[in-house]
Design a protein around this motif. Structure first.
Motif, PDB file in Angstrom:
ATOM      1  N   VAL A 114     -44.376 -17.203  -8.317  1.00 31.29           N
ATOM      2  CA  VAL A 114     -43.213 -16.358  -8.088  1.00 31.29           C
ATOM      3  C   VAL A 114     -43.576 -15.297  -7.058  1.00 31.29           C
ATOM      4  O   VAL A 114     -44.708 -14.840  -6.992  1.00 31.29           O
ATOM      5  CB  VAL A 114     -42.738 -15.671  -9.395  1.00 31.29           C
ATOM      6  N   PRO A 115     -42.612 -14.921  -6.241  1.00 30.49           N
ATOM      7  CA  PRO A 115     -42.903 -13.881  -5.239  1.00 30.49           C
ATOM      8  C   PRO A 115     -43.216 -12.548  -5.907  1.00 30.49           C
ATOM      9  O   PRO A 115     -42.846 -12.292  -7.053  1.00 30.49           O
ATOM     10  CB  PRO A 115     -41.605 -13.778  -4.430  1.00 30.49           C
ATOM     11  N   TRP A 116     -43.894 -11.687  -5.172  1.00 30.32           N
ATOM     12  CA  TRP A 116     -44.339 -10.406  -5.730  1.00 30.32           C
ATOM     13  C   TRP A 116     -43.168  -9.536  -6.150  1.00 30.32           C
ATOM     14  O   TRP A 116     -43.235  -8.820  -7.139  1.00 30.32           O
ATOM     15  CB  TRP A 116     -45.225  -9.668  -4.730  1.00 30.32           C
ATOM     16  N   TYR A 117     -42.076  -9.611  -5.398  1.00 29.82           N
ATOM     17  CA  TYR A 117     -40.948  -8.750  -5.734  1.00 29.82           C
ATOM     18  C   TYR A 117     -40.265  -9.219  -7.024  1.00 29.82           C
ATOM     19  O   TYR A 117     -39.737  -8.413  -7.775  1.00 29.82           O
ATOM     20  CB  TYR A 117     -39.946  -8.660  -4.578  1.00 29.82           C
ATOM     21  N   SER A 118     -40.302 -10.524  -7.302  1.00 29.10           N
ATOM     22  CA  SER A 118     -39.753 -11.012  -8.569  1.00 29.10           C
ATOM     23  C   SER A 118     -40.628 -10.558  -9.730  1.00 29.10           C
ATOM     24  O   SER A 118     -40.117 -10.178 -10.793  1.00 29.10           O
ATOM     25  CB  SER A 118     -39.662 -12.539  -8.565  1.00 29.10           C
ATOM     26  N   ALA A 119     -41.944 -10.612  -9.526  1.00 27.59           N
ATOM     27  CA  ALA A 119     -42.854 -10.148 -10.574  1.00 27.59           C
ATOM     28  C   ALA A 119     -42.657  -8.660 -10.827  1.00 27.59           C
ATOM     29  O   ALA A 119     -42.685  -8.206 -11.975  1.00 27.59           O
ATOM     30  CB  ALA A 119     -44.296 -10.439 -10.188  1.00 27.59           C
ATOM     31  N   LEU A 120     -42.436  -7.886  -9.766  1.00 28.30           N
ATOM     32  CA  LEU A 120     -42.196  -6.453  -9.918  1.00 28.30           C
ATOM     33  C   LEU A 120     -40.899  -6.204 -10.672  1.00 28.30           C
ATOM     34  O   LEU A 120     -40.847  -5.361 -11.575  1.00 28.30           O
ATOM     35  CB  LEU A 120     -42.163  -5.779  -8.549  1.00 28.30           C
ATOM     36  N   TRP A 121     -39.847  -6.941 -10.350  1.00 31.61           N
ATOM     37  CA  TRP A 121     -38.565  -6.762 -11.026  1.00 31.61           C
ATOM     38  C   TRP A 121     -38.679  -7.137 -12.497  1.00 31.61           C
ATOM     39  O   TRP A 121     -38.155  -6.446 -13.365  1.00 31.61           O
ATOM     40  CB  TRP A 121     -37.489  -7.602 -10.338  1.00 31.61           C
ATOM     41  N   ASP A 122     -39.385  -8.243 -12.790  1.00 28.84           N
ATOM     42  CA  ASP A 122     -39.584  -8.640 -14.182  1.00 28.84           C
ATOM     43  C   ASP A 122     -40.372  -7.584 -14.942  1.00 28.84           C
ATOM     44  O   ASP A 122     -40.101  -7.306 -16.109  1.00 28.84           O
ATOM     45  CB  ASP A 122     -40.310  -9.987 -14.263  1.00 28.84           C
ATOM     46  N   SER A 123     -41.349  -7.003 -14.298  1.00 33.18           N
ATOM     47  CA  SER A 123     -42.150  -5.967 -14.937  1.00 33.18           C
ATOM     48  C   SER A 123     -41.301  -4.751 -15.282  1.00 33.18           C
ATOM     49  O   SER A 123     -41.435  -4.170 -16.356  1.00 33.18           O
ATOM     50  CB  SER A 123     -43.297  -5.562 -14.016  1.00 33.18           C
ATOM     51  N   MET A 124     -40.414  -4.369 -14.363  1.00 24.82           N
ATOM     52  CA  MET A 124     -39.540  -3.232 -14.641  1.00 24.82           C
ATOM     53  C   MET A 124     -38.559  -3.565 -15.755  1.00 24.82           C
ATOM     54  O   MET A 124     -38.234  -2.733 -16.589  1.00 24.82           O
ATOM     55  CB  MET A 124     -38.798  -2.807 -13.378  1.00 24.82           C
ATOM     56  N   ALA A 125     -38.078  -4.811 -15.796  1.00 25.16           N
ATOM     57  CA  ALA A 125     -37.145  -5.212 -16.847  1.00 25.16           C
ATOM     58  C   ALA A 125     -37.839  -5.198 -18.204  1.00 25.16           C
ATOM     59  O   ALA A 125     -37.266  -4.763 -19.204  1.00 25.16           O
ATOM     60  CB  ALA A 125     -36.589  -6.602 -16.547  1.00 25.16           C
ATOM     61  N   VAL A 126     -39.082  -5.650 -18.268  1.00 25.71           N
ATOM     62  CA  VAL A 126     -39.828  -5.647 -19.520  1.00 25.71           C
ATOM     63  C   VAL A 126     -40.129  -4.216 -19.953  1.00 25.71           C
ATOM     64  O   VAL A 126     -40.053  -3.885 -21.134  1.00 25.71           O
ATOM     65  CB  VAL A 126     -41.136  -6.469 -19.368  1.00 25.71           C
ATOM     66  N   ALA A 127     -40.430  -3.352 -19.012  1.00 29.68           N
ATOM     67  CA  ALA A 127     -40.768  -1.971 -19.344  1.00 29.68           C
ATOM     68  C   ALA A 127     -39.555  -1.221 -19.902  1.00 29.68           C
ATOM     69  O   ALA A 127     -39.691  -0.350 -20.758  1.00 29.68           O
ATOM     70  CB  ALA A 127     -41.302  -1.244 -18.119  1.00 29.68           C
ATOM     71  N   GLY A 128     -38.360  -1.579 -19.451  1.00 27.27           N
ATOM     72  CA  GLY A 128     -37.173  -0.873 -19.917  1.00 27.27           C
ATOM     73  C   GLY A 128     -36.529  -1.499 -21.134  1.00 27.27           C
ATOM     74  O   GLY A 128     -35.598  -0.938 -21.703  1.00 27.27           O
ATOM     75  N   ALA A 129     -36.989  -2.666 -21.582  1.00 21.67           N
ATOM     76  CA  ALA A 129     -36.372  -3.363 -22.709  1.00 21.67           C
ATOM     77  C   ALA A 129     -36.823  -2.746 -24.019  1.00 21.67           C
ATOM     78  O   ALA A 129     -37.891  -2.155 -24.132  1.00 21.67           O
ATOM     79  CB  ALA A 129     -36.740  -4.843 -22.672  1.00 21.67           C
TER      80      ALA A 129
END
Length: 160
Positions: A114-129
């Motif tokens: 997965v591209p780095w920006y997708s990994a970053l977005w997923d990380s932010m989504a997990v952090a806010g869940a």
């Protein structure tokens, strides 16, 4: 009263001081250049010696026996019909590292696919869940005191 210094002595002193002031910078430069020249001559001698060593090394490569020996030593080549053995010192062999167990989280499963920006977005989504965990694994707060009982007891049960 005798004179301590005569006019001739004073004039001679002034001339000597003037001569020193005029000659010292030139003499100092000359001596410094002699030191530099000596160092450069040593550098040239070292470079010539290195050049001779490299030419001798180059001349060795004209010998077929030397080429064969280097191929056997450096590349571990063997002649047809020979068997190659490699002896490994057990003290120099390192133990393979144990594989790291990855947790089953979206952040841990992000890899190069997965591209780095997708990994970053997923990380932010997990952090806010909101965390979703089992009640048996998380300690509950005591309803009477509002403190953590640390035993994983459920609400409404009396823990000893």
């Amino acid at each position: 009263m005798p004179r301590l210094f005569s006019v001739r002595a004073i004039v001679l002193g002034v001339v000597l001081v003037l001569a020193f002031v005029l000659v010292y910078p030139t003499l100092h430069t000359y001596l410094r250049q002699q030191v530099e020249l000596r160092g450069l001559r040593q550098d040239v001698a070292a470079a010539r010696e290195r050049n001779d060593d490299l030419e001798a090394e180059l001349a060795r490569w004209d010998d077929p026996a030397y080429i064969t020996a280097q191929a056997r030593e450096r590349l571990a080549y063997v002649f047809p019909g020979e068997t190659a053995f490699r002896v490994v010192d057990p003290e120099s062999v390192e133990e393979p590292a144990a594989p790291v167990d990855e947790q089953d989280t979206p952040v841990a499963t992000t890899t190069a696919e997965v591209p780095w920006y997708s990994a970053l977005w997923d990380s932010m989504a997990v952090a806010g869940a909101e965390p979703t965990t089992d009640d048996a694994t998380t300690p509950e707060k005591d309803s009477r005191t509002g403190t953590d009982d640390g035993a994983g007891a459920k609400k409404g049960t009396d823990a000893p």
